[in-house]
Structures are given as structure tokens and as C-alpha cells.
Design a protein around this motif. Structure first.
Motif, mmCIF file in Angstrom:
data_model
loop_
_atom_site.group_PDB
_atom_site.id
_atom_site.type_symbol
_atom_site.label_atom_id
_atom_site.label_comp_id
_atom_site.label_asym_id
_atom_site.label_seq_id
_atom_site.Cartn_x
_atom_site.Cartn_y
_atom_site.Cartn_z
ATOM 1 N N ILE A 59 0.343 -1.380 -0.102
ATOM 2 C CA ILE A 59 0.435 0.174 -0.212
ATOM 3 C C ILE A 59 0.508 0.791 -0.227
ATOM 4 N N GLU A 60 0.849 1.591 -0.786
ATOM 5 C CA GLU A 60 1.931 2.453 -1.171
ATOM 6 C C GLU A 60 1.283 4.120 -1.366
ATOM 7 N N HIS A 61 2.374 4.900 -0.516
ATOM 8 C CA HIS A 61 1.724 6.774 0.057
ATOM 9 C C HIS A 61 1.822 7.684 -1.149
ATOM 10 N N PHE A 62 1.335 8.108 -1.817
ATOM 11 C CA PHE A 62 1.449 8.816 -2.939
ATOM 12 C C PHE A 62 2.459 9.741 -1.925
ATOM 13 N N ALA A 63 1.549 10.888 -1.419
ATOM 14 C CA ALA A 63 3.084 11.812 -0.628
ATOM 15 C C ALA A 63 3.154 11.272 0.649
ATOM 16 N N ARG A 64 4.352 10.904 0.969
ATOM 17 C CA ARG A 64 5.330 10.388 1.972
ATOM 18 C C ARG A 64 4.869 10.544 3.095
ATOM 19 N N LYS A 65 4.378 9.632 3.573
ATOM 20 C CA LYS A 65 3.945 10.086 5.371
ATOM 21 C C LYS A 65 5.275 10.274 6.248
ATOM 22 N N SER A 70 0.602 14.245 7.832
ATOM 23 C CA SER A 70 -0.935 14.474 7.913
ATOM 24 C C SER A 70 -2.409 13.455 7.101
ATOM 25 N N LEU A 71 -1.389 13.163 6.095
ATOM 26 C CA LEU A 71 -2.261 12.105 5.267
ATOM 27 C C LEU A 71 -1.663 11.085 4.847
ATOM 28 N N THR A 72 -1.405 10.497 6.061
ATOM 29 C CA THR A 72 -1.281 9.047 6.386
ATOM 30 C C THR A 72 -2.020 7.598 6.120
ATOM 31 N N PHE A 73 -3.218 8.565 7.342
ATOM 32 C CA PHE A 73 -4.735 7.373 6.476
ATOM 33 C C PHE A 73 -5.476 8.579 6.014
ATOM 34 N N VAL A 74 -4.662 9.634 5.335
ATOM 35 C CA VAL A 74 -6.269 9.677 3.700
ATOM 36 C C VAL A 74 -6.789 8.899 2.486
ATOM 37 N N TRP A 75 -7.666 8.654 2.701
ATOM 38 C CA TRP A 75 -7.255 7.641 1.278
ATOM 39 C C TRP A 75 -7.434 7.917 -0.093
ATOM 40 N N GLU A 76 -7.575 9.260 -0.442
ATOM 41 C CA GLU A 76 -6.860 9.882 -1.673
ATOM 42 C C GLU A 76 -5.239 9.749 -1.522
#
Length: 220
Positions: A59-65, A70-76
């Protein structure tokens, strides 16, 4: 890479907050739920290189966590990526890639890669020559950061997939001269093109194959 329609948010993500949790707090059932939704969006293919996803995936984070907590658990911000370290998500987040602005990278559920890229018979990807300076930068940065053009294995697999359909594409455009001569109607020709596109739909490297049908065959 192809355009993706974002599926509904997995409910399990509502139970986590970057202020209280880290990604490691997700257990196997939560990650499996996320994968169900990713597969719905991506049809079992990597969001970036379009190879079939097997157990070698993450599972890849588009913007690095690490940089964008703050984007760690953002679905988008989540995609399903292949697990190869020489391309896609792992390559983007590795020390092999020098600094980049995430805004210069195409996001598959927002941007339509079909507008930016062309694939030809050798399996190579390149930015379209018709792009503006800004769009060309985004296309080139996406290729570089995800290493979509430099992974020999990926390029070889794309080349093989394109060669399988190359005779069909050649036949399709050979038929066009019969349309010009009046022996074949344009509607009949369009039907052949639709049949070919339907055959491509749902296959590995669909975006690359579609690009080859419309532009790569002509060497654009």
C-alpha cells in the motif's frame, strides 16, 4: 499508467488518526479491507506501471507519510503499488531519486496519463511532443520518479504485450485504405477499432496498449 476512478473510502480508515496512530498500527484485517477497495479502483494492477499485482505489492502513500504525516490515513493519498524496488512506489521513496515536488508528479486518480504519455513498439514510454512546457515537466518527472522508462524488466514486459497486439493494430490501419477507396465504410472500420479496444480492456498494461493503438503505432 492510466486514469483511475477513486473507489469509496474503506471504513477502517475512520478509526485512525495521524495524531494518535502510526501506519504500523494497522493490522492485517484493516490492510486487507484497504486492498479490497484498491483492487476495486485498480482492477488488480499497479497504479503506476500497470503490472499485475500478486503478493509482491504494498500500500503506497503518494505523498510520503514521513514528510506528510497528516496524509497518513487519507484515502486519496493511498494507491496499490507493485513491490519492485527499481520502480513505482519503492523507487519514488528511495535514495535513488533526488528531490522532487509532489505537485510535479501525475496522480492517477486526478490526472489522465493518456494526455501526457505515448508508448511505442519497443515498450518505451515518453512524454508527448505536443505538451506545454509545464505539462512536459510533469510527464518527465513522473517517468523519472517512478522509473517507468528505466526498468529493463518493465520495458521488456510492455514490449511483449504490445507485440502480441501489433499485428491487429497493423491490420486495423491497413483496412483504412479500403475506407478511402470506398470498399469499406468508416462505421465498419470504427467497429473493428472498438473490438480491438474491448480486447485490450482489463489486460496488463492497458494504458500502454491503448496508447500504442492510437499513437505509438505511428511513432509519435
Amino acid at each position: 499508467m492510466k486514469h483511475l476512478k477513486r473507489s469509496e473510502k474503506p471504513e477502517c480508515l475512520n478509526n485512525f488518526s495521524y495524531k494518535k496512530n502510526t501506519w504500523d498500527d494497522l493490522k492485517a484485517p484493516e490492510k486487507e479491507e484497504i486492498w479490497i477497495h484498491l483492487d476495486e479502483m485498480q482492477a488488480g494492477f499497479c497504479a503506476y506501471c500497470e503490472c499485475s499485482l500478486d503478493q509482491n505489492r504494498h500500500i503506497e502513500h503518494f505523498a510520503r507519510k514521513k514528510v506528510n504525516q497528516s496524509l497518513t490515513f487519507v484515502w486519496e493519498n493511498l494507491f496499490g503499488s507493485c513491490g519492485y524496488h527499481n520502480r513505482c512506489g519503492h523507487h519514488k521513496d528511495s535514495s535513488k531519486v533526488s528531490g522532487y515536488d509532489i505537485n510535479d508528479i501525475l496522480k492517477p486518480d486526478v490526472d489522465d496519463p493518456e494526455f501526457y504519455f505515448v508508448f511505442n513498439s519497443n515498450g518505451k514510454i515518453s512524454a508527448k511532443s505536443s505538451l506545454s512546457e509545464l505539462d512536459n515537466k510533469r510527464a518527465e518527472e513522473t517517468i523519472r520518479v517512478f522509473n517507468l522508462g528505466g526498468d529493463v524488466s518493465l520495458v521488456g514486459r510492455r514490449r511483449t504485450a504490445i507485440r502480441i497486439i501489433s499485428h491487429r493494430v497493423s491490420d486495423l490501419y491497413d483496412f483504412w485504405e479500403y475506407v478511402e477507396s470506398g470498399e469499406f465504410s468508416q462505421e465498419e472500420w470504427e467497429g473493428l477499432k472498438i473490438d480491438l479496444l474491448n480486447e485490450i480492456r482489463g489486460k496488463e498494461f492497458e494504458g500502454a496498449l491503448k496508447s500504442y493503438v492510437f499513437e505509438g503505432y505511428f511513432g509519435y
